[in-house]
Design an enzyme around this catalytic site. Sequence first.
Site, PDB file in Angstrom:
ATOM      1  N   GLY A  12       0.816  -1.208   0.000  1.00  6.45           N
ATOM      2  CA  GLY A  12       0.000   0.000   0.000  1.00  6.45           C
ATOM      3  C   GLY A  12       0.848   1.255   0.000  1.00  6.45           C
ATOM      4  O   GLY A  12       0.424   2.300   0.508  1.00  6.45           O
ATOM      5  N   ASP A  62      -0.546  -7.121  -6.854  1.00  6.43           N
ATOM      6  CA  ASP A  62      -1.957  -7.152  -6.474  1.00  6.43           C
ATOM      7  C   ASP A  62      -2.125  -8.167  -5.356  1.00  6.43           C
ATOM      8  O   ASP A  62      -1.969  -9.379  -5.573  1.00  6.43           O
ATOM      9  CB  ASP A  62      -2.811  -7.532  -7.694  1.00  6.43           C
ATOM     10  CG  ASP A  62      -4.299  -7.471  -7.411  1.00  6.43           C
ATOM     11  OD1 ASP A  62      -4.693  -7.404  -6.225  1.00  6.43           O
ATOM     12  OD2 ASP A  62      -5.078  -7.504  -8.385  1.00  6.43           O
ATOM     13  N   SER A 139      -6.780  -0.893  12.550  1.00  5.59           N
ATOM     14  CA  SER A 139      -7.676   0.262  12.539  1.00  5.59           C
ATOM     15  C   SER A 139      -8.432   0.310  13.852  1.00  5.59           C
ATOM     16  O   SER A 139      -8.664  -0.741  14.482  1.00  5.59           O
ATOM     17  CB  SER A 139      -8.675   0.150  11.383  1.00  5.59           C
ATOM     18  OG  SER A 139      -9.705   1.127  11.507  1.00  5.59           O
ATOM     19  N   TYR A 152     -14.675  -5.026   6.837  1.00  7.51           N
ATOM     20  CA  TYR A 152     -13.442  -4.298   7.156  1.00  7.51           C
ATOM     21  C   TYR A 152     -13.117  -4.410   8.639  1.00  7.51           C
ATOM     22  O   TYR A 152     -11.996  -4.749   9.027  1.00  7.51           O
ATOM     23  CB  TYR A 152     -13.599  -2.834   6.749  1.00  7.51           C
ATOM     24  CG  TYR A 152     -12.394  -1.972   7.035  1.00  7.51           C
ATOM     25  CD1 TYR A 152     -11.267  -2.011   6.207  1.00  7.51           C
ATOM     26  CD2 TYR A 152     -12.373  -1.101   8.126  1.00  7.51           C
ATOM     27  CE1 TYR A 152     -10.158  -1.220   6.464  1.00  7.51           C
ATOM     28  CE2 TYR A 152     -11.266  -0.307   8.385  1.00  7.51           C
ATOM     29  CZ  TYR A 152     -10.164  -0.360   7.555  1.00  7.51           C
ATOM     30  OH  TYR A 152      -9.076   0.438   7.806  1.00  7.51           O
ATOM     31  N   ALA A 153     -14.114  -4.129   9.493  1.00  7.47           N
ATOM     32  CA  ALA A 153     -13.893  -4.210  10.935  1.00  7.47           C
ATOM     33  C   ALA A 153     -13.494  -5.625  11.350  1.00  7.47           C
ATOM     34  O   ALA A 153     -12.612  -5.818  12.197  1.00  7.47           O
ATOM     35  CB  ALA A 153     -15.150  -3.766  11.680  1.00  7.47           C
ATOM     36  N   THR A 154     -14.125  -6.617  10.737  1.00  4.36           N
ATOM     37  CA  THR A 154     -13.805  -8.014  11.039  1.00  4.36           C
ATOM     38  C   THR A 154     -12.364  -8.329  10.670  1.00  4.36           C
ATOM     39  O   THR A 154     -11.632  -8.973  11.433  1.00  4.36           O
ATOM     40  CB  THR A 154     -14.755  -8.952  10.280  1.00  4.36           C
ATOM     41  OG1 THR A 154     -16.104  -8.672  10.672  1.00  4.36           O
ATOM     42  CG2 THR A 154     -14.431 -10.410  10.564  1.00  4.36           C
ATOM     43  N   LYS A 156      -9.858  -6.328  10.492  1.00  2.00           N
ATOM     44  CA  LYS A 156      -8.911  -5.643  11.368  1.00  2.00           C
ATOM     45  C   LYS A 156      -8.877  -6.278  12.756  1.00  2.00           C
ATOM     46  O   LYS A 156      -7.815  -6.377  13.387  1.00  2.00           O
ATOM     47  CB  LYS A 156      -9.256  -4.160  11.452  1.00  2.00           C
ATOM     48  CG  LYS A 156      -9.103  -3.423  10.126  1.00  2.00           C
ATOM     49  CD  LYS A 156      -7.717  -3.588   9.522  1.00  2.00           C
ATOM     50  CE  LYS A 156      -7.532  -2.789   8.248  1.00  2.00           C
ATOM     51  NZ  LYS A 156      -6.164  -2.932   7.689  1.00  2.00           N
TER      52      LYS A 156
END
Length: 244
Positions: A12, A62, A139, A152-154, A156
């Site tokens: 990233g 990728d 995060s 996303y939360a899962t 992280k």
Amino acid sequence: MRFKDKVCLVTGGTSGIGRATCVRLGAEGAKVIVLGRDAVDGAITVKTIKTGGGHAVFMACDLAKPRAITATVNKVVAKYNRIDVLVCDAAMMTFEPLVELPLPKWDLLMQVNLRSLAQLTQLCLPHMPAGSSIVAISSVHAQQTTANVVPYATSKGAMEAFVRGMSLELDFRQTRINAVAPGAVDTPMLWGNPNVKSGAEQIDKATVGKPEELAAAIAFMASSEASFIHGTTLAVDGGRLAQL
């Protein structure tokens, strides 16, 4: 300089926190390998580092493609013979309620956010010398999240569990592993978030962090100054989690 001649691989690295981290590591003497999908953005990161007198190369990768990850790590090892620092920053988000989310989107997000961390850890560890480190970028969503970003939360939350578990498998004198959990940071990911755009997630611009502030924390966690920090998550969020 804390990273003089150290080989630092950053996913990233073409924008936001990842780019700022690459620039910070390069300014401190690292040989930076900038990973990302966009060669144009990657070239900007590399140019910024080189303009400051640092060393950097861009490698297209990728993270949704396991073979690409393997090929990239092989290329890095062939060129540099070792990897001193691995920073896993690349991530993606989805913004649908879970009941409306096509499961292939769930799978893709987990591939990019979580599986790539496991694969990179597997591939890099045999080439990481004593004093090396892995920093996974989590995060605050792992602890304090909003609606419509469950995948996303899962990912992280799982990332932080991965860090804790891996710390038990590693000798911290050889390779340390930690996570850094940003709060709201001035990046394209933040301002492109539909929840932020709609006002469903309220962001106080006065408390939004700068990518450079996160890069400073990441560089510290990756450096020998953090030699006794292992298996933990550092929240860099302007005090957001303190409000829980």
